[in-house]
Design an enzyme around this catalytic site. Structure first.
Site, PDB file in Angstrom:
ATOM      1  N   LYS A 208     -31.050 -24.837-114.488  1.00 28.54           N
ATOM      2  CA  LYS A 208     -32.069 -26.045-115.284  1.00 28.54           C
ATOM      3  C   LYS A 208     -32.675 -26.913-114.133  1.00 28.54           C
ATOM      4  O   LYS A 208     -33.836 -26.979-114.037  1.00 28.54           O
ATOM      5  CB  LYS A 208     -31.462 -26.595-116.383  1.00 28.54           C
ATOM      6  CG  LYS A 208     -31.949 -27.557-116.658  1.00 28.54           C
ATOM      7  CD  LYS A 208     -33.242 -27.110-117.631  1.00 28.54           C
ATOM      8  CE  LYS A 208     -33.982 -28.401-117.944  1.00 28.54           C
ATOM      9  NZ  LYS A 208     -34.826 -28.382-118.823  1.00 28.54           N
ATOM     10  N   CYS A 264     -38.090 -35.952-118.120  1.00 26.36           N
ATOM     11  CA  CYS A 264     -37.342 -34.604-117.484  1.00 26.36           C
ATOM     12  C   CYS A 264     -37.593 -34.712-115.925  1.00 26.36           C
ATOM     13  O   CYS A 264     -36.517 -35.165-115.269  1.00 26.36           O
ATOM     14  CB  CYS A 264     -37.911 -33.493-118.037  1.00 26.36           C
ATOM     15  SG  CYS A 264     -37.439 -33.586-119.920  1.00 26.36           S
ATOM     16  N   LYS A 267     -36.309 -38.096-113.870  1.00 28.26           N
ATOM     17  CA  LYS A 267     -34.828 -38.292-113.995  1.00 28.26           C
ATOM     18  C   LYS A 267     -33.980 -37.254-113.437  1.00 28.26           C
ATOM     19  O   LYS A 267     -32.777 -37.255-112.805  1.00 28.26           O
ATOM     20  CB  LYS A 267     -34.294 -38.688-115.179  1.00 28.26           C
ATOM     21  CG  LYS A 267     -34.736 -37.978-116.351  1.00 28.26           C
ATOM     22  CD  LYS A 267     -33.424 -37.334-116.911  1.00 28.26           C
ATOM     23  CE  LYS A 267     -33.521 -36.451-118.267  1.00 28.26           C
ATOM     24  NZ  LYS A 267     -32.346 -35.672-118.312  1.00 28.26           N
TER      25      LYS A 267
HETATM   26  C1  UGA Z   1     -40.817 -30.103-117.765  1.00 29.60           C
HETATM   27  C2  UGA Z   1     -40.553 -28.330-117.521  1.00 29.60           C
HETATM   28  O1  UGA Z   1     -41.932 -28.151-117.282  1.00 29.60           O
HETATM   29  C3  UGA Z   1     -39.796 -27.642-118.564  1.00 29.60           C
HETATM   30  O2  UGA Z   1     -39.644 -26.234-118.342  1.00 29.60           O
HETATM   31  C4  UGA Z   1     -38.544 -28.555-118.961  1.00 29.60           C
HETATM   32  O3  UGA Z   1     -37.732 -27.530-119.800  1.00 29.60           O
HETATM   33  C5  UGA Z   1     -38.811 -29.840-119.235  1.00 29.60           C
HETATM   34  O4  UGA Z   1     -39.433 -30.655-118.266  1.00 29.60           O
HETATM   35  C6  UGA Z   1     -37.463 -30.303-119.459  1.00 29.60           C
HETATM   36  O5  UGA Z   1     -36.549 -30.629-118.682  1.00 29.60           O
HETATM   37  O6  UGA Z   1     -37.165 -30.816-120.544  1.00 29.60           O
HETATM   38  P1  UGA Z   1     -42.287 -31.624-119.621  1.00 29.60           P
HETATM   39  O7  UGA Z   1     -41.649 -32.673-119.077  1.00 29.60           O
HETATM   40  O8  UGA Z   1     -42.654 -31.267-120.971  1.00 29.60           O
HETATM   41  O9  UGA Z   1     -41.469 -29.976-119.066  1.00 29.60           O
HETATM   42  O10 UGA Z   1     -43.701 -31.460-118.945  1.00 29.60           O
HETATM   43  P2  UGA Z   1     -44.538 -30.435-117.541  1.00 29.60           P
HETATM   44  O11 UGA Z   1     -45.693 -29.742-118.224  1.00 29.60           O
HETATM   45  O12 UGA Z   1     -43.528 -29.959-116.815  1.00 29.60           O
HETATM   46  O13 UGA Z   1     -45.195 -31.771-116.883  1.00 29.60           O
HETATM   47  C7  UGA Z   1     -44.635 -32.586-116.356  1.00 29.60           C
HETATM   48  C8  UGA Z   1     -45.438 -33.612-115.255  1.00 29.60           C
HETATM   49  O14 UGA Z   1     -46.153 -32.976-114.445  1.00 29.60           O
HETATM   50  C9  UGA Z   1     -46.549 -34.507-116.390  1.00 29.60           C
HETATM   51  O15 UGA Z   1     -46.701 -35.617-116.004  1.00 29.60           O
HETATM   52  C10 UGA Z   1     -47.690 -33.366-115.792  1.00 29.60           C
HETATM   53  O16 UGA Z   1     -49.049 -34.310-116.091  1.00 29.60           O
HETATM   54  C11 UGA Z   1     -47.278 -33.201-114.379  1.00 29.60           C
HETATM   55  N1  UGA Z   1     -48.074 -32.216-113.655  1.00 29.60           N
HETATM   56  C12 UGA Z   1     -47.973 -30.899-114.020  1.00 29.60           C
HETATM   57  C13 UGA Z   1     -48.903 -32.493-112.546  1.00 29.60           C
HETATM   58  O17 UGA Z   1     -49.381 -33.594-112.055  1.00 29.60           O
HETATM   59  N2  UGA Z   1     -49.560 -31.245-111.994  1.00 29.60           N
HETATM   60  C14 UGA Z   1     -49.559 -30.149-112.477  1.00 29.60           C
HETATM   61  O18 UGA Z   1     -50.137 -29.423-111.690  1.00 29.60           O
HETATM   62  C15 UGA Z   1     -48.599 -29.992-113.450  1.00 29.60           C
END
Ligand code: UGA
Length: 437
Positions: A208, A264, A267
């Site tokens: 994870k 997520c 942290k």
């Molecule tokens: C993330 C993981 O993707 C999930 O697989 C995981 O289950 C989850 O954390 C968790 O640990 O519960 P999430 O926090 O919902 O999911 O969001 P993401 O889609 O991963 O995006 C995270 C951040 O990265 C956002 O702020 C998004 O804007 C940013 N991001 C994403 C970028 O700046 N550039 C990108 O190319 C992709």
């Protein structure tokens, strides 16, 4: 199957609803009475596409109940622990008090043969510690760790159709009982072909945090490239497209911008670093500190671009901030880069007007000092500068000609690199992206 889900936040409420949607009998337990009342009435206490539909149908069918009393979980064969593990105040480590409390509260209610399944993201070593504790007070029960990989905004689909299932069990070479119980829970996903990995506790816990560390690293990598592109006149989006064609690299999660936030990724990388230090292996994850630093720099970069766009004079300038959530299709503002940028600009004396399709209520609770408006047009009206910080579809689709009529100054920072720069410039806008000429 009879299932309980302890903790009904972004993870638990979706998990409970999805398990009921699959036909199981589910009780969701949370200590927050207001949240339980909302859920029991079939109303999601937060925004998540598709959740209202499955929650309403499952509560109406009687297969899904909610309670504040952990004793109501006593009949379940499988208990999922989905409580939060936030960053501890003042340190990088995860705060395990909610997980510990959930296990302690469950212990006296566990039936013979019950399986307690951790879903919360925890530091490696937690599952075996909790399994030992439980063995002393509830030897009739067993512990498994089944990390969750859902993304906010796609949480329902990710739960119903996971791209993999990971089971951390006490003895991976043993009788296979815990794995077969989980196979019954997830029968639909397994029949649909979801790969399933049965392993030990430590590996499951590490899978994870390793996944989130990798995703965070990928984002900070491209943001570091954006920093170099900025000083060389190169275009980071073309660079990402070009390297993304290499299947070993892949184009996803290579979008440069204001960086990652949420409950997520930030942290989790900090807690992982803290755990490595405790284990005497701090140097192995030292790079994650750099990943974090690059990420936080992007927020400052956007603020600096905003100040520069206004010729260094921010005081009393009206700035429209489009987006406050950490990503689109969510109302979550935890560690949101967008909100951080809005707050910093306000701190510099700007008249910040922030808007968001779903996040205003949560943002206002944390930062009441900002002005919030619900309509994009109202936010744009009279603005000296527009800063697009969360790439909601509505903002991506903004019309540069129409928007130009509303603002006082045609200046825009595209902090997610999602706008058609040529079209905006053709409409008379001064546009700055991240890592783009
Ligand atoms: C993330 C993981 O993707 C999930 O697989 C995981 O289950 C989850 O954390 C968790 O640990 O519960 P999430 O926090 O919902 O999911 O969001 P993401 O889609 O991963 O995006 C995270 C951040 O990265 C956002 O702020 C998004 O804007 C940013 N991001 C994403 C970028 O700046 N550039 C990108 O190319 C992709």
């Amino acid at each position: 199957m009879r299932i309980s889900v302890i903790g009904c936040g972004y993870l638990g409420a979706v998990h409970a609803s999805a398990m009921a949607e699959l036909g199981h009998e589910v009780v969701g337990v949370d200590i927050d009475a207001a949240k339980v009342a909302e859920l029991a009435a079939g109303r999601p206490p937060f925004f998540e596409p598709g959740l209202a539909e499955i929650l309403t149908s499952a509560t109406a069918s009687g297969r899904l109940r909610f309670s504040t009393d952990i004793a109501d979980a006593a009949d379940a064969e499988v208990h999922f622990v989905a409580v939060g593990t936030p960053q501890s105040a003042g340190t990088n480590a995860a705060d395990l008090s909610y997980v510990d409390a959930a296990f302690a509260a469950l212990a006296p209610h566990l039936a013979d043969g019950a399986l307690v399944v951790g879903k919360s993201t925890v530091p490696v070593g937690t599952a075996s510690r909790l399994a030992e504790l439980l063995a002393a007070v509830a030897p009739q029960a067993e512990v498994a760790w089944n990390p969750e990989f859902l993304r906010e905004g796609f949480a329902v689909r990710d739960t119903l159709e996971p791209d993999r299932l990971v089971y951390g069990v006490r003895d991976p070479g043993g009788d296979g009982r815990a794995a077969s119980v989980l196979d019954r829970v997830y029968r639909a996903a397994i029949e649909a072909g979801a790969p399933r990995i049965v392993t030990d506790y430590a590996t499951a816990e590490l899978v994870k945090v390793a996944a989130n560390a990798f995703l965070a690293t990928k984002i900070s990598f491209i943001n570091a490239m954006a920093e170099i592109a900025d000083v060389t006149g190169a275009d980071v989006t073309a660079l990402a497209d070009a390297i993304g064609h290499d299947a070993r690299i892949g184009r996803r999660f290579l979008n440069a911008g204001v960086g990652f936030g949420g409950g997520c990724l930030p942290k989790d990388i900090r807690a992982f670093t803290a755990r490595a230090e405790e284990l005497g292996r701090g140097e192995s994850l030292a790079f994650l500190r750099e990943v974090d630093a690059i990420n936080l720099r992007q927020r400052q970069r956007v603020v600096d671009l905003a100040v520069a766009a206004l010729g260094g004079q921010v005081h009393r300038k009206r700035i429209a901030v489009l987006g406050v959530t950490f990503k689109p299709e969510s109302d979550d503002v935890r560690d949101s880069p967008a909100l951080d940028v809005a707050v910093q600009l306000k701190g510099l004396g700007a008249d910040v007007v922030a808007t968001d399709p779903e996040g205003i209520e949560n943002a206002r609770a944390r930062h009441p000092q900002l002005d919030y408006v619900s309509s994009t047009r109202e936010a744009l009206r009279g603005a000296d500068l527009v800063v697009l910080v969360t790439e909601w579809r509505e903002y991506r689709a903004l019309d540069p000609v129409d928007s130009a009529r509303l603002v006082a100054g045609r200046r825009i920072i595209d902090a997610r690199n999602v706008l058609d720069a040529a079209a905006w410039r053709a409409a008379g806008w001064e546009l700055r992206g991240i890592g783009r000429p």
